[in-house]
Scaffold this active site. Structure first.
Site: not given
Length: 224
Positions: A101, A97, A93-94
């Site tokens: 980006h 991110h 999940h991270e």
């Protein structure tokens, strides 16, 4: 409005209990391939052609986050070295991110812009409203209105966060499957962990909107 407030409170309590129980359940189930959270994050980044993001260990429990300012993906102690299905879901999940980006995902860019505004709004909104209540003149009403506007900005940040989090989870599951980090039976557990986490954001958004409507209702009558 009061129904919305009660719903937000109940949903928030359920969401917190659900994420705790779900994470604890799948944190006890190791993935069959033996990957750690850090290994999954690092490999996913490399497979996505991203080599300028550092993966670091951070203290605490469920303190995992991606910092776009320093291009650092920080995984908590319970995720970084863990081989659990829950840990891989969080790490993916991270990483989602970080990929957002890298590709310039618009909602993430918008959320980044809103961060300082939301921080300012959360700090100033209630003090302005509280101080304004002691004045009956137009200056008091102006302070209250300004406080509500600041609060609305923090609510907007909460709403913008929803698509960012949902998209990161969707990317995470796709990567876990496509890059063969988890078996089909294990993916179900990772999905449940991420869905439970997403519910906490939904609950926070509903609570924020309900509080904003409450402030508008209370002080809207004051201005009549």
């Amino acid at each position: 409005m009061y129904f919305l407030l009660i719903l937000a409170m109940i949903l928030s309590l359920y969401a917190q209990s659900n994420i705790s129980n779900t994470y604890n359940k799948y944190s006890r189930i190791a993935n069959r391939r033996g990957y750690t959270g850090a290994q999954v994050a690092t490999q996913m980044l490399q497979n996505s052609g991203i080599y300028d993001v550092r993966v670091e260990r951070v203290a605490g429990n469920l303190t995992d986050h991606y910092d776009p300012r320093t291009k650092t993906l920080r995984l908590s102690q319970s995720v970084y070295d863990s081989t659990s299905v829950a840990a891989l879901g969080v790490a993916a999940h991270e990483t989602g991110h970080a990929i957002q980006h890298d590709v310039g995902y618009a909602p993430l860019s918008l959320r980044s812009i809103f961060v300082p505004v939301a921080n300012l709004g959360s700090k100033l909104s209630l003090p302005l409203i509280f101080i304004g209540m002691f004045f009956t003149s137009s200056s008091g009403n102006m302070m209250i209105d300004l406080g509500i506007i600041f609060f609305a900005l923090s609510v907007a940040f909460t709403l913008i966060t929803l698509p960012v989090e949902f998209n990161a989870s969707s990317r995470a599951i796709t990567l876990l499957v496509d890059q063969n980090f988890l078996d089909e039976s294990e993916v179900s557990g990772a999905k449940k962990v991420l869905q439970a986490a997403a519910l906490t954001y939904v609950a926070a958004a509903i609570a924020a909107v309900a509080q904003l409507l409450r402030l508008i209702a209370i002080f809207g009558r004051r201005n009549d």
